[in-house]
Design a protein around this motif. Structure first.
Motif, PDB file in Angstrom:
ATOM      1  N   THR A   1      26.323  -7.922  11.285  1.00 52.41           N
ATOM      2  CA  THR A   1      27.631  -8.463  10.934  1.00 52.41           C
ATOM      3  C   THR A   1      28.710  -7.446  11.256  1.00 52.41           C
ATOM      4  OG1 THR A   1      26.693  -9.801   9.153  1.00 52.41           O
ATOM      5  CG2 THR A   1      29.067  -9.386   9.089  1.00 52.41           C
ATOM      6  N   LEU A   2      29.568  -7.782  12.195  1.00 49.05           N
ATOM      7  CA  LEU A   2      30.691  -6.914  12.545  1.00 49.05           C
ATOM      8  C   LEU A   2      31.973  -7.423  11.904  1.00 49.05           C
ATOM      9  CD1 LEU A   2      30.159  -6.259  16.391  1.00 49.05           C
ATOM     10  CD2 LEU A   2      29.211  -5.020  14.438  1.00 49.05           C
ATOM     11  N   ASN A   3      32.915  -6.531  11.707  1.00 50.52           N
ATOM     12  CA  ASN A   3      34.238  -6.943  11.266  1.00 50.52           C
ATOM     13  C   ASN A   3      34.894  -7.794  12.346  1.00 50.52           C
ATOM     14  OD1 ASN A   3      33.884  -5.493   8.869  1.00 50.52           O
ATOM     15  ND2 ASN A   3      34.696  -3.614   9.782  1.00 50.52           N
ATOM     16  N   ARG A   4      35.952  -8.512  12.003  1.00 50.84           N
ATOM     17  CA  ARG A   4      36.483  -9.514  12.928  1.00 50.84           C
ATOM     18  C   ARG A   4      37.385  -8.946  14.023  1.00 50.84           C
ATOM     19  NH1 ARG A   4      37.921 -11.844  16.464  1.00 50.84           N
ATOM     20  NH2 ARG A   4      38.386 -14.067  16.743  1.00 50.84           N
ATOM     21  N   THR A   5      38.216  -7.968  13.733  1.00 49.60           N
ATOM     22  CA  THR A   5      39.155  -7.492  14.744  1.00 49.60           C
ATOM     23  C   THR A   5      38.657  -6.216  15.404  1.00 49.60           C
ATOM     24  OG1 THR A   5      40.432  -6.084  13.250  1.00 49.60           O
ATOM     25  CG2 THR A   5      41.038  -8.420  13.336  1.00 49.60           C
ATOM     26  N   ALA A   6      39.223  -5.920  16.579  1.00 49.30           N
ATOM     27  CA  ALA A   6      38.839  -4.704  17.295  1.00 49.30           C
ATOM     28  C   ALA A   6      39.101  -3.469  16.435  1.00 49.30           C
ATOM     29  CB  ALA A   6      39.597  -4.613  18.617  1.00 49.30           C
ATOM     30  N   THR A   7      40.247  -3.412  15.794  1.00 46.94           N
ATOM     31  CA  THR A   7      40.564  -2.262  14.943  1.00 46.94           C
ATOM     32  C   THR A   7      39.569  -2.129  13.806  1.00 46.94           C
ATOM     33  OG1 THR A   7      42.929  -2.347  15.458  1.00 46.94           O
ATOM     34  CG2 THR A   7      42.288  -1.256  13.403  1.00 46.94           C
ATOM     35  N   ASP A   8      39.225  -3.238  13.175  1.00 43.37           N
ATOM     36  CA  ASP A   8      38.285  -3.182  12.057  1.00 43.37           C
ATOM     37  C   ASP A   8      36.861  -2.886  12.508  1.00 43.37           C
ATOM     38  OD1 ASP A   8      40.277  -3.630  10.234  1.00 43.37           O
ATOM     39  OD2 ASP A   8      39.923  -5.794  10.064  1.00 43.37           O
ATOM     40  N   GLN A   9      36.520  -3.233  13.745  1.00 48.42           N
ATOM     41  CA  GLN A   9      35.190  -2.920  14.248  1.00 48.42           C
ATOM     42  C   GLN A   9      35.000  -1.417  14.475  1.00 48.42           C
ATOM     43  OE1 GLN A   9      34.163  -5.493  17.568  1.00 48.42           O
ATOM     44  NE2 GLN A   9      34.279  -7.334  16.297  1.00 48.42           N
ATOM     45  N   LEU A  10      36.090  -0.674  14.462  1.00 48.68           N
ATOM     46  CA  LEU A  10      35.991   0.791  14.488  1.00 48.68           C
ATOM     47  C   LEU A  10      35.297   1.324  13.243  1.00 48.68           C
ATOM     48  CD1 LEU A  10      39.446   2.023  15.863  1.00 48.68           C
ATOM     49  CD2 LEU A  10      37.206   2.393  16.894  1.00 48.68           C
ATOM     50  N   GLN A  11      35.212   0.509  12.212  1.00 43.86           N
ATOM     51  CA  GLN A  11      34.548   0.922  10.971  1.00 43.86           C
ATOM     52  C   GLN A  11      33.058   0.594  10.988  1.00 43.86           C
ATOM     53  OE1 GLN A  11      36.555   2.656   8.977  1.00 43.86           O
ATOM     54  NE2 GLN A  11      38.127   2.168  10.519  1.00 43.86           N
ATOM     55  N   ASN A  12      32.618  -0.163  11.972  1.00 45.04           N
ATOM     56  CA  ASN A  12      31.203  -0.519  12.070  1.00 45.04           C
ATOM     57  C   ASN A  12      30.429   0.540  12.852  1.00 45.04           C
ATOM     58  OD1 ASN A  12      32.453  -3.786  12.528  1.00 45.04           O
ATOM     59  ND2 ASN A  12      31.210  -3.202  10.774  1.00 45.04           N
ATOM     60  N   GLY A  13      29.181   0.759  12.449  1.00 42.87           N
ATOM     61  CA  GLY A  13      28.315   1.679  13.187  1.00 42.87           C
ATOM     62  C   GLY A  13      28.726   3.125  13.058  1.00 42.87           C
ATOM     63  N   VAL A  14      28.320   3.911  14.047  1.00 43.53           N
ATOM     64  CA  VAL A  14      28.616   5.349  14.051  1.00 43.53           C
ATOM     65  C   VAL A  14      29.275   5.714  15.377  1.00 43.53           C
ATOM     66  CG1 VAL A  14      26.720   5.936  12.495  1.00 43.53           C
ATOM     67  CG2 VAL A  14      26.322   5.922  14.961  1.00 43.53           C
ATOM     68  N   SER A  15      30.076   6.747  15.331  1.00 48.29           N
ATOM     69  CA  SER A  15      30.790   7.188  16.525  1.00 48.29           C
ATOM     70  C   SER A  15      29.844   7.863  17.519  1.00 48.29           C
ATOM     71  CB  SER A  15      31.902   8.165  16.136  1.00 48.29           C
ATOM     72  OG  SER A  15      32.559   8.664  17.283  1.00 48.29           O
ATOM     73  N   VAL A  16      30.028   7.587  18.800  1.00 47.80           N
ATOM     74  CA  VAL A  16      29.286   8.281  19.850  1.00 47.80           C
ATOM     75  C   VAL A  16      30.277   8.698  20.936  1.00 47.80           C
ATOM     76  CG1 VAL A  16      27.057   7.175  19.468  1.00 47.80           C
ATOM     77  CG2 VAL A  16      28.708   6.100  20.994  1.00 47.80           C
ATOM     78  N   SER A  17      29.969   9.802  21.608  1.00 50.28           N
ATOM     79  CA  SER A  17      30.833  10.258  22.690  1.00 50.28           C
ATOM     80  C   SER A  17      30.578   9.442  23.950  1.00 50.28           C
ATOM     81  CB  SER A  17      30.591  11.740  22.971  1.00 50.28           C
ATOM     82  OG  SER A  17      29.276  11.946  23.443  1.00 50.28           O
ATOM     83  N   LYS A  18      31.488   9.527  24.892  1.00 51.47           N
ATOM     84  CA  LYS A  18      31.383   8.737  26.114  1.00 51.47           C
ATOM     85  C   LYS A  18      30.137   9.097  26.909  1.00 51.47           C
ATOM     86  CE  LYS A  18      34.258   7.050  29.916  1.00 51.47           C
ATOM     87  NZ  LYS A  18      35.545   7.196  30.630  1.00 51.47           N
TER      88      LYS A  18
END
Length: 297
Positions: A217-234
């Motif tokens: 389940t992901l958040n609905r907006t692109a900005t809010d999806q920044l809160q899903n999962g974990v950060s990874v580098s490029k």
């Protein structure tokens, strides 16, 4: 190999399997060989005086790479390449035999899995480069494999024999590939602001819809999806990761898509107003890329 079009591609950056040791070439496979002696030695040269690299017991299956023409076959046995006497090998160009594992070795591009052994047959799946497959058989230089629930054949020209990968890595890699393959089923679907699928999407509606198919389940907006999962580098990106972009907005991000490998991502685009694949290593998206998040463990 004929490289698949954008409408069929599911590419992966050459995934680095740190827990896996890979050897062998991607030379075309002749067939499957069965040891007929009680034991048969694998040697480093096609001669009885060659150094013994390994010993295969009777009934063992090996991958036959080449007939050297002097009473010896070049083979791959348990990821080690060498030579075995043809006197004690029965070779079949068409056989169902457990041949170990193979790495899709395509320099990041994806590999077509065909319905049967040959390029004239329909493509039933597109397998990302770096994927490890169990080799279930061989048919005139094509390996029989199962990928994403489908069974077919891939050219041995693009398979490197390898050891069984770490189970955790395989599960994660396979899931990422499945997410990409599922996302690609919606290529060409119209972009509509607020679209949640399956007949129309906006960017975050698309990513949310694709991930929901796999139980996330992901958040609905692109900005809010920044809160899903974990950060990874490029430089750590793997297939299935979310990639974010920022263009002419005061918000943290303005757009999101799904990374598919080889510097490409799939997204519901406002460029052509359809779900499409684009490059993010050059051009517009390279200039506006900002973040990535990994949703799967």
């Amino acid at each position: 190999m004929i490289k698949p079009s954008h409408l069929l591609r599911a590419a992966v950056l050459g995934t680095v399997f740190t827990a896996m040791f890979t050897v062998g070439s991607s030379a075309a496979t002749l067939g499957a060989g069965t040891v007929t002696a009680d034991a048969l030695r694998l040697r480093d040269t096609p001669a009885a005086e060659g150094e013994i690299l390994a010993t295969a017991s009777g009934g063992t299956s090996v991958v036959v790479l080449e007939d050297t023409g002097n009473g010896w076959y070049k083979v791959n046995f348990n990821t080690v390449e060498g030579y075995m006497s043809s006197e004690y090998l029965t070779v079949s160009t068409t056989a169902d035999a457990a041949l170990g594992y193979g790495l899709v070795d395509t320099d990041g591009s994806s590999l077509n899995m065909r319905a049967a052994a040959g390029t004239s047959y329909d493509t039933v799946a597109s397998i990302p480069g770096g994927t490890v497959l169990e080799l279930e058989g061989v048919d005139n230089g094509w390996y029989k494999v199962t990928y994403s629930g489908k069974t077919g054949y891939v050219s041995s020209d693009y398979i490197t024999i390898t050891t069984e990968p770490d189970a955790t890595e395989t599960a994660s890699s396979d899931l990422g590939a499945q997410i990409v393959a599922y996302a690609e089923e919606y290529l060409g679907t119209p972009y509509v602001l607020g679209g949640n699928g399956p007949n129309q999407f906006d960017c975050s509606g698309f990513t949310k819809y694709v991930y929901s198919h796999f139980g996330y389940t992901l958040n609905r907006t692109a900005t809010d999806q920044l809160q899903n999962g974990v950060s990874v580098s490029k430089d750590e990106l793997q297939p299935g990761d979310l990639v974010f972009f920022k263009y002419r907005t005061s918000k943290p991000v303005s757009h999101v898509g799904i990374y598919i490998g080889n510097g490409e991502f799939i997204h519901a685009s406002t460029n052509r107003y359809v779900v499409q694949i684009d490059q993010m290593e050059s051009g517009h998206y390279a200039n506006v890329y900002v973040y990535a998040r990994r949703i799967i463990g």
